[in-house]
Design an enzyme around this catalytic site. Structure first.
Site, PDB file in Angstrom:
ATOM      1  N   GLU A 113      45.247 -42.235  96.899  1.00 10.32           N
ATOM      2  CA  GLU A 113      44.668 -42.681  95.615  1.00 10.32           C
ATOM      3  C   GLU A 113      45.322 -41.919  94.478  1.00 10.32           C
ATOM      4  OE1 GLU A 113      40.433 -41.892  95.722  1.00 10.32           O
ATOM      5  OE2 GLU A 113      40.455 -42.381  97.852  1.00 10.32           O
ATOM      6  N   LYS A 115      45.182 -39.506  91.309  1.00 13.03           N
ATOM      7  CA  LYS A 115      44.295 -38.408  90.891  1.00 13.03           C
ATOM      8  C   LYS A 115      44.104 -38.556  89.380  1.00 13.03           C
ATOM      9  CE  LYS A 115      44.327 -33.343  90.941  1.00 13.03           C
ATOM     10  NZ  LYS A 115      43.062 -33.195  90.260  1.00 13.03           N
ATOM     11  N   ASP A 117      42.995 -37.837  85.652  1.00 18.77           N
ATOM     12  CA  ASP A 117      42.929 -36.587  84.908  1.00 18.77           C
ATOM     13  C   ASP A 117      41.780 -36.670  83.909  1.00 18.77           C
ATOM     14  OD1 ASP A 117      43.574 -34.114  84.115  1.00 18.77           O
ATOM     15  OD2 ASP A 117      45.348 -34.683  82.953  1.00 18.77           O
ATOM     16  N   TYR A 236      35.287 -42.544  93.163  1.00 16.84           N
ATOM     17  CA  TYR A 236      36.183 -42.384  94.306  1.00 16.84           C
ATOM     18  C   TYR A 236      35.596 -41.732  95.554  1.00 16.84           C
ATOM     19  CZ  TYR A 236      36.712 -38.049  91.627  1.00 16.84           C
ATOM     20  OH  TYR A 236      36.471 -36.909  90.920  1.00 16.84           O
ATOM     21  N   LYS A 323      50.032 -32.629  93.064  1.00 13.68           N
ATOM     22  CA  LYS A 323      50.118 -32.742  91.599  1.00 13.68           C
ATOM     23  C   LYS A 323      51.532 -33.082  91.156  1.00 13.68           C
ATOM     24  CE  LYS A 323      47.309 -29.940  89.291  1.00 13.68           C
ATOM     25  NZ  LYS A 323      46.329 -30.049  88.217  1.00 13.68           N
ATOM     26  N   CYS A 417      57.487 -13.596  52.685  1.00 13.89           N
ATOM     27  CA  CYS A 417      57.389 -15.053  52.621  1.00 13.89           C
ATOM     28  C   CYS A 417      58.788 -15.656  52.458  1.00 13.89           C
ATOM     29  CB  CYS A 417      56.503 -15.459  51.447  1.00 13.89           C
ATOM     30  SG  CYS A 417      56.434 -17.245  51.211  1.00 13.89           S
ATOM     31  N   CYS A 420      58.877 -17.258  48.724  1.00  9.85           N
ATOM     32  CA  CYS A 420      58.750 -16.534  47.458  1.00  9.85           C
ATOM     33  C   CYS A 420      58.988 -15.029  47.619  1.00  9.85           C
ATOM     34  CB  CYS A 420      57.381 -16.789  46.833  1.00  9.85           C
ATOM     35  SG  CYS A 420      56.045 -16.029  47.753  1.00  9.85           S
ATOM     36  N   CYS A 441      53.825 -19.128  44.818  1.00  6.54           N
ATOM     37  CA  CYS A 441      54.610 -19.537  45.982  1.00  6.54           C
ATOM     38  C   CYS A 441      54.729 -21.069  45.986  1.00  6.54           C
ATOM     39  CB  CYS A 441      53.895 -19.027  47.239  1.00  6.54           C
ATOM     40  SG  CYS A 441      54.765 -19.433  48.748  1.00  6.54           S
TER      41      CYS A 441
HETATM   42  S1  IVH Z   1      38.198 -36.783  95.903  1.00  6.41           S
HETATM   43  C1  IVH Z   1      35.446 -34.292  98.442  1.00  6.41           C
HETATM   44  N1  IVH Z   1      39.651 -38.500  94.563  1.00  6.41           N
HETATM   45  O1  IVH Z   1      40.508 -33.979  91.247  1.00  6.41           O
HETATM   46  C2  IVH Z   1      36.031 -35.291  97.537  1.00  6.41           C
HETATM   47  N2  IVH Z   1      39.108 -36.449  93.521  1.00  6.41           N
HETATM   48  O2  IVH Z   1      41.192 -31.218  92.848  1.00  6.41           O
HETATM   49  C3  IVH Z   1      36.713 -34.638  96.410  1.00  6.41           C
HETATM   50  N3  IVH Z   1      39.976 -36.244  91.206  1.00  6.41           N
HETATM   51  O3  IVH Z   1      37.531 -32.422  92.267  1.00  6.41           O
HETATM   52  C4  IVH Z   1      37.236 -35.462  95.367  1.00  6.41           C
HETATM   53  N4  IVH Z   1      40.932 -38.211  91.125  1.00  6.41           N
HETATM   54  O4  IVH Z   1      37.572 -33.913  90.093  1.00  6.41           O
HETATM   55  C5  IVH Z   1      39.057 -37.292  94.550  1.00  6.41           C
HETATM   56  N5  IVH Z   1      40.903 -40.141  93.472  1.00  6.41           N
HETATM   57  C6  IVH Z   1      40.312 -38.928  93.468  1.00  6.41           C
HETATM   58  C7  IVH Z   1      40.374 -38.090  92.351  1.00  6.41           C
HETATM   59  C8  IVH Z   1      39.774 -36.827  92.404  1.00  6.41           C
HETATM   60  C9  IVH Z   1      40.672 -37.097  90.454  1.00  6.41           C
HETATM   61  C10 IVH Z   1      39.581 -34.887  90.762  1.00  6.41           C
HETATM   62  C11 IVH Z   1      38.227 -34.452  91.213  1.00  6.41           C
HETATM   63  C12 IVH Z   1      38.498 -33.403  92.243  1.00  6.41           C
HETATM   64  C13 IVH Z   1      39.854 -32.882  91.829  1.00  6.41           C
HETATM   65  C14 IVH Z   1      40.610 -32.435  93.022  1.00  6.41           C
END
Ligand code: IVH
Length: 696
Positions: A113, A115, A117, A236, A323, A417, A420, A441
């Site tokens: 999935e 992640k 932000d 999620y 990441k 400055c 001036c 100035c």
């Molecule tokens: S799963 C036990 N899925 O990123 C399940 N987390 O470092 C834990 N996050 O704490 C979360 N997208 O705040 C999950 N598709 C995603 C996510 C996601 C963002 C965040 C969430 C989590 C952190 C992971």
């Protein structure tokens, strides 16, 4: 309509609105126009106003924002909100894969999935209704932000029919879509520009990224403001005692069918190679999405296998977050410029060899202040890393020491400055150096004049930045009072250089009769600008629009402000030590006193025009002082204070023997209550206050 019929209609309208809400915000497949949707909502709100007892806690009208939250309650998470193991390296992912295989063998699937932000949130549903929304906090307990979360249109208040457990928690990420963020920043930019800040100062003041903005928004006290911020939320992960599904993938499909917004970019893969393909694809395409993602989350799909893998002390063994690396590039620092802002603040700016980074050319970056230069130990000709993460403005994140010239020396910050030559100063508690030469100035003088003529100040829009530069360079104006001495003959025929549309080219233009007349008419018209705006326009440090208004209403004239003591100033609601100190030092300068006198002689408004003060409704409270404390249901604190003033009363920030009444709301400060009792000051509620003034 009678109550029975109203109830039926309310239920039907709520259903219809929920349905269209889901089509629009979750599935992105609207079936009716925005106007028709608004009509349904309006009808519902009307009925609920007529029959408040029929307003249910999961009514879609909650989306516009309910009551103010004074302090968020802390709630212990039923399932601790753990974060995931993070990595930036493919090797770590291979190691993770090996660990999983060692524990559960080779027969399993991963779900990949994006992640998101944003800000993690846990939503609890009971019998299909949203009952609470809690932030991560420290993972064990978080803040109850239910009222704010209810305003997020993609989060269902009531679920679509389905086989959901009686009680469950669903976790997700609240985020602010980039276009929404850009729009907020764009209007902030325009406002700061109008207020006379230069580009570098503006860059420092703009909102940094959508994540911080979403985090700040979800903790706001007024849900009505949250409702206007267009937050969104991807879900999620589901927790419940008896899960009606065997795999994570299935849980997401179910969640979607119950009305949750689940990302469409979720894939099942058989091996770590599939994970790498997903990562590669999204590292490339993530910028095409209109929300920020900072990586990919990989989860073992089967719940039984998840159980087998279990948890370490900090995070599950069945999931990991990869990441994305922030876009970064190395380039060489050519020189450092020092810019002087309207207030005299110095900002160091790095001039870089131009370099391409995520589709834009970067050639300058703010270095913020002397501490930042020292911290990075950045030196001329160094190769520096420029990074564009979630932030708009590129950052210099470090120096490539392997490429540093042997002869390089640390940067010596300027003492004087650059404009001036005046010796700079720096207050102990401030990061910036300042040039104190306010009256001599050039960028400070020009900045002050530009601020003075700006829209929210004197609104002389026939004069622009270029004309101010020109008049200053020709020595026709040296301060704002000089604007009122300009004559037709001073201006006619003056030549100014204006930026042409083609970059780098500029052209000359001559001030002709029409523009000159416009300028003079604009200056003349500014004489009728209200006192509070004149007060804002003269540019006292820390006296912005709102503070100017408060001072004007309280003191009523420039003369009264000029002689106000420090104590009198800090007694005005919301005027703190910093502002009071700045006002005192402004009026201590003889040049400022002279300037104010000149402006007064030229006919500018130096006091509140009582005839024009629309708020003045009655004088029933004349001679009575009030202190307002706590939060109220019918009015905000500000509204109560405005009402007091509108009816001729006075607002004090602290109780004294002269105080007539303390209007106490919920959570009114106990110290204030004690003092009121000790000094025999009457304590009244907002309702009792309303009885003191004529009904409107
Ligand atoms: S799963 C036990 N899925 O990123 C399940 N987390 O470092 C834990 N996050 O704490 C979360 N997208 O705040 C999950 N598709 C995603 C996510 C996601 C963002 C965040 C969430 C989590 C952190 C992971």
């Amino acid at each position: 309509m009678n109550k029975e019929l109203a109830k039926e209609r309310i239920i039907q309208l709520s259903k219809e609105i929920d349905h269209h809400n889901n089509l629009y915000y979750v599935l992105a497949k609207p079936e009716i126009s925005d106007r028709d949707f608004d009509k349904l909502l309006e009808e519902l709100i009307d009925l609920e106003t007529q029959f408040p007892e029929l307003k249910f806690s999961d009514s879609p009208s909650q989306r516009v924002g309910g009551a103010i939250t004074k302090e968020f309650q802390t709630i212990v998470h039923k399932y601790p909100m753990l974060s995931l193991g993070n990595t930036y390296s493919e090797q770590d992912l291979n190691d993770f894969d090996q660990r999983v295989k060692k524990l559960i063998g080779n027969d399993f699937e991963y779900v990949c999935e994006l992640k998101f932000d944003g800000v993690a949130i846990g939503l609890t549903y009971k019998e299909g209704r949203l009952v609470s929304a809690v932030t991560r906090g420290d993972g064990i307990q978080g803040d109850d932000v239910t009222n704010n979360v209810k305003t997020i249109p993609s989060i269902p208040l009531k679920l679509q029919p389905g086989d959901y457990p009686d009680e469950f928690e669903i976790r997700g990420e609240i985020f602010m879509p980039r276009p929404v963020f850009d729009k907020i920043n764009e209007s902030l930019y325009n406002q700061l520009k109008e207020d006379g800040y230069n580009e570098i100062e503006i860059a420092d003041k703009l909102l940094k990224n959508p994540r911080n903005t979403a985090a700040g928004t979800i903790k706001m006290q007024d849900p009505k403001i949250v409702a206007k911020r267009s937050l969104d939320c991807f879900l999620y992960f589901i927790y419940s005692e008896n899960q009606p599904f065997k795999t994570h993938y299935e849980s997401l499909r179910k969640a979607k069918s119950w009305g949750f917004k689940v990302s469409e970019y979720v894939v099942k893969v058989k091996s770590i190679t599939g994970v790498f393909d997903f990562i590669k694809e999204w590292d490339h395409h993530r910028h095409e999405l209109d929300y920020d993602t900072d990586g990919v989350v990989i989860k073992v799909n089967d719940y039984r296998q998840q159980e087998e893998l279990g948890f370490t002390a900090k995070s599950p063994r069945w999931a990991i977050a990869y990441k994305f690396k922030a876009a970064s590039v190395a380039t060489q620092l050519i020189s450092i410029d020092y810019q002087v802002g309207r207030t005299g603040a110095i900002t160091p700016v790095a001039n870089l060899i131009p370099v391409q980074l995520s589709g834009t050319t970067v050639k300058r970056a703010s270095l913020h202040n002397a501490d930042q230069i020292e911290k990075l130990d950045i030196r001329i000709n160094d190769f520096v890393f420029v990074e564009k993460g979630g932030e708009i403005i590129p950052k210099i994140t470090g120096v490539d020491l392997t490429r540093r010239e042997n002869s390089s020396v640390p940067v010596t910050y300027i003492n004087n400055c650059p404009e001036c030559g005046t010796l700079l100063f720096r207050n102990d508690n401030e990061a910036n150096h300042y040039c104190p030469n306010e009256e001599g100035c050039p960028p400070q003088i020009k900045g002050k004049i530009e601020h003075f003529i700006s829209r929210k100040a004197m609104n002389i829009d026939s004069l622009g930045e270029e004309t101010v530069d020109l008049l200053f360079d020709k020595k026709l104006i040296e301060n704002v009072a000089d604007l009122y001495k300009l004559h037709f003959n001073d201006l006619i025929g003056l030549e100014k250089v204006v930026e042409a549309e083609e970059p780098g080219k500029s052209k000359k233009s001559v001030l002709r009769e029409k523009s000159v007349n416009n300028i003079l008419a604009g200056i003349e018209a500014s004489k009728s600008v209200s006192f509070e705006r004149v007060l804002y326009a003269i540019g006292i440090r820390f006296v912005g629009e709102t503070v100017a208004k408060k001072l004007a209403v309280h003191f009523r004239s420039m003369d009264a402000i000029a002689i106000a003591t420090y104590d009198e100033l800090i007694n005005v609601p919301e005027i703190g030590e910093k502002i009071a100190g700045s006002i005192i030092s402004f009026f201590n300068r003889s040049s400022n006193k002279k300037l104010i006198l000149e402006l007064k002689n030229k006919g500018l408004m130096m006091e509140i025009d009582e005839k024009l003060t629309p708020q003045k409704i009655s004088s029933v409270l004349a001679g009575t002082s009030f202190v307002v404390s706590g939060t109220f249901t019918k009015f905000t604190r500000e509204e109560l204070k405005d009402l007091i003033i509108a009816h001729g009363g006075k607002v004090q920030s602290s109780i004294s023997s002269k105080t007539g009444y303390l209007i106490a709301g919920d959570e009114s400060g106990p110290a204030k209550m004690d003092k009121a009792i000790a000094l025999k000051v009457k304590i009244i509620s907002e309702d009792e206050f309303v009885k003191l003034i004529p009904a409107s």
